[in-house]
Design a protein around this motif. Structure first.
Motif, PDB file in Angstrom:
ATOM      1  N   GLU A  74     -38.407  60.164 -23.067  1.00 33.71           N
ATOM      2  CA  GLU A  74     -39.618  60.660 -23.760  1.00 33.71           C
ATOM      3  C   GLU A  74     -39.470  62.181 -24.193  1.00 33.71           C
ATOM      4  O   GLU A  74     -39.799  62.512 -25.283  1.00 33.71           O
ATOM      5  CB  GLU A  74     -41.064  60.234 -23.243  1.00 33.71           C
ATOM      6  CG  GLU A  74     -41.465  58.953 -23.216  1.00 33.71           C
ATOM      7  CD  GLU A  74     -40.847  58.059 -22.244  1.00 33.71           C
ATOM      8  OE1 GLU A  74     -41.010  56.751 -22.179  1.00 33.71           O
ATOM      9  OE2 GLU A  74     -40.266  58.670 -21.407  1.00 33.71           O
ATOM     10  N   ARG A  75     -39.059  62.838 -23.419  1.00 35.30           N
ATOM     11  CA  ARG A  75     -38.927  64.427 -23.636  1.00 35.30           C
ATOM     12  C   ARG A  75     -37.752  64.762 -24.495  1.00 35.30           C
ATOM     13  O   ARG A  75     -37.865  65.453 -25.229  1.00 35.30           O
ATOM     14  CB  ARG A  75     -38.484  65.062 -22.161  1.00 35.30           C
ATOM     15  CG  ARG A  75     -39.659  65.168 -21.417  1.00 35.30           C
ATOM     16  CD  ARG A  75     -39.631  65.810 -20.105  1.00 35.30           C
ATOM     17  NE  ARG A  75     -40.784  65.899 -19.173  1.00 35.30           N
ATOM     18  CZ  ARG A  75     -40.770  66.473 -17.837  1.00 35.30           C
ATOM     19  NH1 ARG A  75     -39.661  67.400 -17.493  1.00 35.30           N
ATOM     20  NH2 ARG A  75     -41.731  66.649 -17.256  1.00 35.30           N
ATOM     21  N   ALA A  76     -36.939  63.576 -24.741  1.00 36.78           N
ATOM     22  CA  ALA A  76     -35.768  63.871 -25.422  1.00 36.78           C
ATOM     23  C   ALA A  76     -36.007  63.215 -27.182  1.00 36.78           C
ATOM     24  O   ALA A  76     -34.942  63.086 -27.942  1.00 36.78           O
ATOM     25  CB  ALA A  76     -34.393  63.401 -25.195  1.00 36.78           C
ATOM     26  N   HIS A  77     -37.324  62.687 -27.229  1.00 35.87           N
ATOM     27  CA  HIS A  77     -37.361  61.884 -28.546  1.00 35.87           C
ATOM     28  C   HIS A  77     -37.058  62.701 -29.551  1.00 35.87           C
ATOM     29  O   HIS A  77     -36.529  62.346 -30.853  1.00 35.87           O
ATOM     30  CB  HIS A  77     -38.907  61.405 -28.745  1.00 35.87           C
ATOM     31  CG  HIS A  77     -39.210  60.275 -27.847  1.00 35.87           C
ATOM     32  ND1 HIS A  77     -40.265  59.661 -27.919  1.00 35.87           N
ATOM     33  CD2 HIS A  77     -37.985  59.530 -27.125  1.00 35.87           C
ATOM     34  CE1 HIS A  77     -40.097  58.493 -27.027  1.00 35.87           C
ATOM     35  NE2 HIS A  77     -39.164  58.407 -26.436  1.00 35.87           N
ATOM     36  N   VAL A  78     -37.608  64.040 -29.775  1.00 32.49           N
ATOM     37  CA  VAL A  78     -37.158  64.827 -30.846  1.00 32.49           C
ATOM     38  C   VAL A  78     -35.619  64.921 -31.212  1.00 32.49           C
ATOM     39  O   VAL A  78     -35.307  64.726 -32.422  1.00 32.49           O
ATOM     40  CB  VAL A  78     -37.566  66.256 -30.666  1.00 32.49           C
ATOM     41  CG1 VAL A  78     -37.434  67.216 -31.916  1.00 32.49           C
ATOM     42  CG2 VAL A  78     -39.207  66.200 -30.468  1.00 32.49           C
ATOM     43  N   TRP A  79     -35.022  64.984 -30.258  1.00 26.42           N
ATOM     44  CA  TRP A  79     -33.579  65.238 -30.384  1.00 26.42           C
ATOM     45  C   TRP A  79     -32.824  63.889 -30.849  1.00 26.42           C
ATOM     46  O   TRP A  79     -32.066  63.385 -31.634  1.00 26.42           O
ATOM     47  CB  TRP A  79     -32.875  65.787 -29.346  1.00 26.42           C
ATOM     48  CG  TRP A  79     -33.393  67.196 -28.785  1.00 26.42           C
ATOM     49  CD1 TRP A  79     -33.876  67.649 -27.813  1.00 26.42           C
ATOM     50  CD2 TRP A  79     -32.809  68.315 -29.658  1.00 26.42           C
ATOM     51  NE1 TRP A  79     -34.230  68.914 -27.715  1.00 26.42           N
ATOM     52  CE2 TRP A  79     -33.404  69.343 -28.735  1.00 26.42           C
ATOM     53  CE3 TRP A  79     -31.985  68.590 -30.513  1.00 26.42           C
ATOM     54  CZ2 TRP A  79     -33.211  70.766 -29.443  1.00 26.42           C
ATOM     55  CZ3 TRP A  79     -31.763  69.831 -31.052  1.00 26.42           C
ATOM     56  CH2 TRP A  79     -32.513  70.928 -30.322  1.00 26.42           C
TER      57      TRP A  79
ATOM     58  N   VAL B 282     -42.998  56.645 -33.794  1.00 26.89           N
ATOM     59  CA  VAL B 282     -42.917  56.916 -32.137  1.00 26.89           C
ATOM     60  C   VAL B 282     -42.158  58.083 -31.707  1.00 26.89           C
ATOM     61  O   VAL B 282     -42.604  58.855 -31.008  1.00 26.89           O
ATOM     62  CB  VAL B 282     -42.456  55.694 -31.387  1.00 26.89           C
ATOM     63  CG1 VAL B 282     -42.404  56.011 -30.027  1.00 26.89           C
ATOM     64  CG2 VAL B 282     -43.264  54.623 -31.831  1.00 26.89           C
ATOM     65  N   LEU B 283     -41.197  58.180 -32.568  1.00 30.35           N
ATOM     66  CA  LEU B 283     -40.152  59.518 -31.983  1.00 30.35           C
ATOM     67  C   LEU B 283     -40.700  60.795 -32.487  1.00 30.35           C
ATOM     68  O   LEU B 283     -40.423  61.652 -31.692  1.00 30.35           O
ATOM     69  CB  LEU B 283     -38.638  59.246 -32.787  1.00 30.35           C
ATOM     70  CG  LEU B 283     -37.981  58.126 -32.135  1.00 30.35           C
ATOM     71  CD1 LEU B 283     -36.653  57.728 -33.135  1.00 30.35           C
ATOM     72  CD2 LEU B 283     -37.698  58.272 -30.743  1.00 30.35           C
TER      73      LEU B 283
ATOM     74  N   HIS C  79     -39.849  47.991 -27.361  1.00 29.64           N
ATOM     75  CA  HIS C  79     -39.206  48.557 -28.653  1.00 29.64           C
ATOM     76  C   HIS C  79     -40.181  49.127 -29.405  1.00 29.64           C
ATOM     77  O   HIS C  79     -41.208  49.086 -29.314  1.00 29.64           O
ATOM     78  CB  HIS C  79     -38.668  47.460 -29.322  1.00 29.64           C
ATOM     79  CG  HIS C  79     -37.835  46.431 -28.610  1.00 29.64           C
ATOM     80  ND1 HIS C  79     -36.717  46.797 -27.942  1.00 29.64           N
ATOM     81  CD2 HIS C  79     -37.879  45.200 -28.372  1.00 29.64           C
ATOM     82  CE1 HIS C  79     -36.112  45.745 -27.307  1.00 29.64           C
ATOM     83  NE2 HIS C  79     -36.897  44.533 -27.557  1.00 29.64           N
ATOM     84  N   PRO C  80     -39.600  50.023 -30.422  1.00 34.67           N
ATOM     85  CA  PRO C  80     -40.477  50.790 -31.150  1.00 34.67           C
ATOM     86  C   PRO C  80     -40.623  50.005 -32.397  1.00 34.67           C
ATOM     87  O   PRO C  80     -41.404  50.582 -33.423  1.00 34.67           O
ATOM     88  CB  PRO C  80     -39.848  52.027 -31.778  1.00 34.67           C
ATOM     89  CG  PRO C  80     -38.300  51.560 -31.595  1.00 34.67           C
ATOM     90  CD  PRO C  80     -38.477  50.461 -30.411  1.00 34.67           C
ATOM     91  N   PHE C  81     -40.893  48.545 -32.278  1.00 35.93           N
ATOM     92  CA  PHE C  81     -41.195  47.862 -33.307  1.00 35.93           C
ATOM     93  C   PHE C  81     -41.490  46.517 -32.513  1.00 35.93           C
ATOM     94  O   PHE C  81     -41.305  46.397 -31.490  1.00 35.93           O
ATOM     95  CB  PHE C  81     -40.272  47.635 -34.508  1.00 35.93           C
ATOM     96  CG  PHE C  81     -38.596  47.162 -33.678  1.00 35.93           C
ATOM     97  CD1 PHE C  81     -38.671  46.028 -33.478  1.00 35.93           C
ATOM     98  CD2 PHE C  81     -37.835  48.020 -33.548  1.00 35.93           C
ATOM     99  CE1 PHE C  81     -37.196  45.740 -32.943  1.00 35.93           C
ATOM    100  CE2 PHE C  81     -36.727  47.777 -33.159  1.00 35.93           C
ATOM    101  CZ  PHE C  81     -36.350  46.440 -32.579  1.00 35.93           C
ATOM    102  N   CYS C  82     -42.382  45.637 -33.321  1.00 36.03           N
ATOM    103  CA  CYS C  82     -42.632  44.160 -32.756  1.00 36.03           C
ATOM    104  C   CYS C  82     -41.551  43.332 -32.761  1.00 36.03           C
ATOM    105  O   CYS C  82     -41.145  43.050 -34.117  1.00 36.03           O
ATOM    106  CB  CYS C  82     -44.071  43.741 -33.268  1.00 36.03           C
ATOM    107  SG  CYS C  82     -45.322  44.823 -33.174  1.00 36.03           S
ATOM    108  N   TYR C  83     -41.387  42.465 -31.792  1.00 39.10           N
ATOM    109  CA  TYR C  83     -40.104  41.583 -31.859  1.00 39.10           C
ATOM    110  C   TYR C  83     -40.817  40.533 -30.756  1.00 39.10           C
ATOM    111  O   TYR C  83     -41.429  40.597 -29.751  1.00 39.10           O
ATOM    112  CB  TYR C  83     -38.895  42.433 -31.088  1.00 39.10           C
ATOM    113  CG  TYR C  83     -37.580  41.480 -30.964  1.00 39.10           C
ATOM    114  CD1 TYR C  83     -37.161  41.041 -32.116  1.00 39.10           C
ATOM    115  CD2 TYR C  83     -36.932  41.275 -29.774  1.00 39.10           C
ATOM    116  CE1 TYR C  83     -35.901  40.288 -32.139  1.00 39.10           C
ATOM    117  CE2 TYR C  83     -35.880  40.586 -29.865  1.00 39.10           C
ATOM    118  CZ  TYR C  83     -35.238  40.271 -30.944  1.00 39.10           C
ATOM    119  OH  TYR C  83     -34.128  39.421 -30.856  1.00 39.10           O
TER     120      TYR C  83
END
Length: 327
Positions: free
Chosen positions: A23-28, A86-87, A178-182
């Motif tokens: 989560e801390r690396a989401h920006v990168w 999310v990112l 996931h960052p989407f619904c599957y």
């Protein structure tokens, strides 16, 4: 009627997850992901524009390629808002209805891409095994009929599944992988008879993509047999080269899809970050690579693309010259 159990968030929402533990690396992480989305959107839009604008590309092979690019474009757009949300903004909550709609589009376009790849295999089969009948069979009306048949196939099978899932109860407030619904991710949180939803999803996966993949493999068995019967080595290589792009497109679509499906259903101990990476590869890599592969390996598209770039640069020089004369 839907029923939900209240857990960590609103009972009518789910929590999306991009890369668990990172989560801390989401920006990168968002930088390469965003670049991939841009490449997918620009690449497939360019392919569609070139095929539409260039009359010499108005042939069956390129019509089917335009279908593939259109599906890849829609598949990219269907996941882009939640992934970047999310990112970039940590917008993890998604309502059940929005999640259900996204899941429908993700699976619909995935199945549609599988069908288009099967049709493209038939196109290569006709071009290599029956070249004399190729132009006579794959006319404009036949291509439109094939496109309509693919669409109707989607409607006939997706709509009943949607109606069935509308009656299934889910536990709200759960964290997805996931960052989407599957679908394989959501069925873990069904309240009533989760095995039915799981079996239904697995049946559709095997029936839809399985029959398409078998058709593709059977087509290539006939294609390879025809190529081996050609005496001249140059003609063999030329015939095989016309299939390289399609083989690459089939590989980059089916390998991640099968890997993700088996990871969700058979390997429950797999780390969640692996599932997340596989899911992003499955939905992002084909739309990114397909236009690149076809642009690099197809001379006609490459020439049309270079001509388009040259015409734009020439217009730019002309406009700069006009501005200089006005000044």
């Amino acid at each position: 009627r839907m029923s939900f159990n209240n857990t960590t968030s609103s009972p009518s929402t789910f929590l999306l997850t991009a890369f668990p533990g990172l989560e801390r690396a989401h920006v990168w992480i968002s930088i390469p992901v965003c670049c991939l989305y841009i490449v997918a959107l620009l690449g497939n839009s360019t392919i569609l524009f070139i095929i539409t604008a260039e009359r010499r590309l108005h042939k069956p092979m390129y019509y089917f390629l335009s279908m593939l690019s259109a599906v890849d474009l829609c598949l990219t757009i269907s996941t882009l808002p939640t992934v970047l949300g999310v990112l970039w903004f940590h917008a993890r909550e998604i309502s059940f209805n929005a999640c259900f709609i996204q899941m429908f589009f993700v699976h619909a376009f995935s199945f549609l891409e599988s069908s288009v790849l099967a049709v493209m295999a038939f196109d290569r089969f006709m071009a290599i095994c029956n070249p004399l009948k190729y132009a006579a069979v794959l006319k404009g009306k036949m291509i439109m009929a094939i496109g309509l048949a693919i669409f109707l196939r989607q409607i006939l099978f997706i709509v009943p599944v949607v109606l069935f899932l509308k009656g299934v109860s889910f536990q709200g407030g759960k964290e997805l992988s996931h960052p989407f619904c599957y679908h394989p991710d959501l069925i873990r949180y069904t309240i009533s008879s989760p095995w039915i939803s799981s079996f239904l999803g697995l049946f559709l996966q095997l029936y839809w993509t399985g029959t398409d993949l078998l058709f593709i493999l059977f087509s290539y068995v006939l294609i390879i047999r025809t190529i081996l019967s050609i005496v001249a080595p140059k003609k063999q290589r030329k015939a095989l080269n016309t299939c390289v792009c399609h083989i690459c497109a089939v590989t980059v679509f089916y390998v991640p899809m099968i890997s993700l499906s088996f990871t969700h259903r058979l390997l429950s101990s797999t780390p969640r970050v692996i599932c997340s990476i596989l899911a992003n590869v499955y939905l992002l890599v084909p739309p990114v690579l397909n236009p690149i592969i076809y642009s690099l390996k197809t001379k006609t598209i490459r020439r049309a693309l270079l001509q388009l770039l040259r015409s734009k640069s020439a217009r730019g020089r002309t406009m700069r010259g006009l501005r200089g004369s006005w000044d």
